[in-house]
Design a protein around this motif. Structure first.
Motif, short mmCIF file in Angstrom:
data_model
loop_
_atom_site.label_atom_id
_atom_site.label_comp_id
_atom_site.label_asym_id
_atom_site.label_seq_id
_atom_site.Cartn_x
_atom_site.Cartn_y
_atom_site.Cartn_z
N UNK A 22 0.83 -1.21 0.00
CA UNK A 22 0.00 0.00 0.00
C UNK A 22 0.86 1.26 0.00
N UNK A 23 1.88 1.29 0.86
CA UNK A 23 2.73 2.49 0.93
C UNK A 23 3.42 2.72 -0.40
N UNK A 24 4.02 1.67 -0.96
CA UNK A 24 4.77 1.82 -2.20
C UNK A 24 3.86 1.99 -3.42
N UNK A 25 2.66 1.44 -3.36
CA UNK A 25 1.76 1.51 -4.50
C UNK A 25 0.80 2.68 -4.50
N UNK A 26 0.46 3.18 -3.31
CA UNK A 26 -0.52 4.27 -3.21
C UNK A 26 0.11 5.53 -2.61
N UNK A 27 0.67 5.39 -1.43
CA UNK A 27 1.13 6.56 -0.70
C UNK A 27 2.33 7.25 -1.36
N UNK A 50 3.72 7.11 -4.53
CA UNK A 50 3.50 7.80 -5.81
C UNK A 50 2.45 8.91 -5.74
N UNK A 51 1.50 8.80 -4.87
CA UNK A 51 0.42 9.77 -4.84
C UNK A 51 0.63 10.96 -3.92
N UNK A 52 1.43 10.80 -2.87
CA UNK A 52 1.48 11.84 -1.85
C UNK A 52 2.87 12.34 -1.48
N UNK A 53 3.90 11.63 -1.85
CA UNK A 53 5.23 12.03 -1.40
C UNK A 53 6.03 12.62 -2.55
N UNK A 54 6.28 13.90 -2.43
CA UNK A 54 7.11 14.57 -3.43
C UNK A 54 8.57 14.25 -3.12
N UNK A 55 9.47 14.84 -3.88
CA UNK A 55 10.90 14.64 -3.66
C UNK A 55 11.25 15.01 -2.21
N UNK A 56 11.96 14.13 -1.51
CA UNK A 56 12.37 14.45 -0.14
C UNK A 56 13.27 15.70 -0.09
#
Length: 194
Positions: free
Chosen positions: A91-96, A98-104
């Motif tokens: 879920x984290x790698x497939x949804x969170x 790509x969908x919510x985390x911009x470049x650190x």
């Protein structure tokens, strides 16, 4: 005076009704036999439940209630923990990610090995459980996703990605999991009493 009526009342019951009642009795007898066969039979009378049957039914109901909701990941032991972690990683790698985390960045850190940080696992699992519940319109209506963002995702990401969060020691090219571990503090319990 007699308790019996002088005349018996006339019952105009159609003959077909008696046949229906007899059919129902036969079907009930067949079902009762089938139930006894499937359950191993018991000596309880027809329509009566034995104490063992009631206890087993109560136990089964408790087990169903116990697992109605998924447990918090940190309370699980292997292999259940491993299975839950695999599903969380998906879920984290497939949804969170790509969908919510911009470049650190220095202000919004992210560790690509987040699953090695216990605090991150705990927070992300809680967010994932809420996501499962709040993105289903059948259970929470159409405002669930908004509630999930406001009450679950945003606070969790602030804590995880903040300068004092579990990824504080991780940079884009370097992973560090022990930066959050406190130094050993001498304990009065471990000192020998003389």
């Amino acid at each position: 005076m007699s308790d019996e009526p002088d005349e018996a009342p006339e019952l105009n019951v159609p003959v077909g009704m008696f046949e229906d009642i007899e059919d129902l009795k036969a079907q009930l007898a067949q079902l009762t036999t089938l139930v006894k066969t499937l359950t191993g039979g018991d000596d309880a009378g027809q329509g009566e439940a034995s104490a063992d049957d009631e206890a087993a039914a109560d136990e089964e109901a408790e087990e169903e209630d116990e697992w109605q909701y998924p447990p918090f990941i940190l309370l699980l032991d292997p292999p259940a923990y491993d299975d839950e972690l695999r599903a969380l990683i998906e879920w984290v790698e497939g949804v969170l990610v790509p969908g919510y985390l911009a470049e650190p960045s220095a202000d919004a850190r992210w560790c690509h090995l987040w699953f090695e940080h216990t605090v991150a696992i705990a927070r992300l699992h809680a967010v994932w459980l809420a996501w499962q519940e709040l993105t289903d319109p059948a259970s929470c209506g159409y405002t669930g996703p908004s509630t999930w963002h406001r009450d679950h995702l945003d606070p969790a990401l602030r804590e995880l990605r903040g300068s004092t969060g579990p990824f504080a020691g991780c940079t884009k090219g370097e992973h560090q999991i022990d930066h959050r571990m406190p130094a050993l503090v001498p304990s009065a319990w471990s000192l020998e009493q003389g």
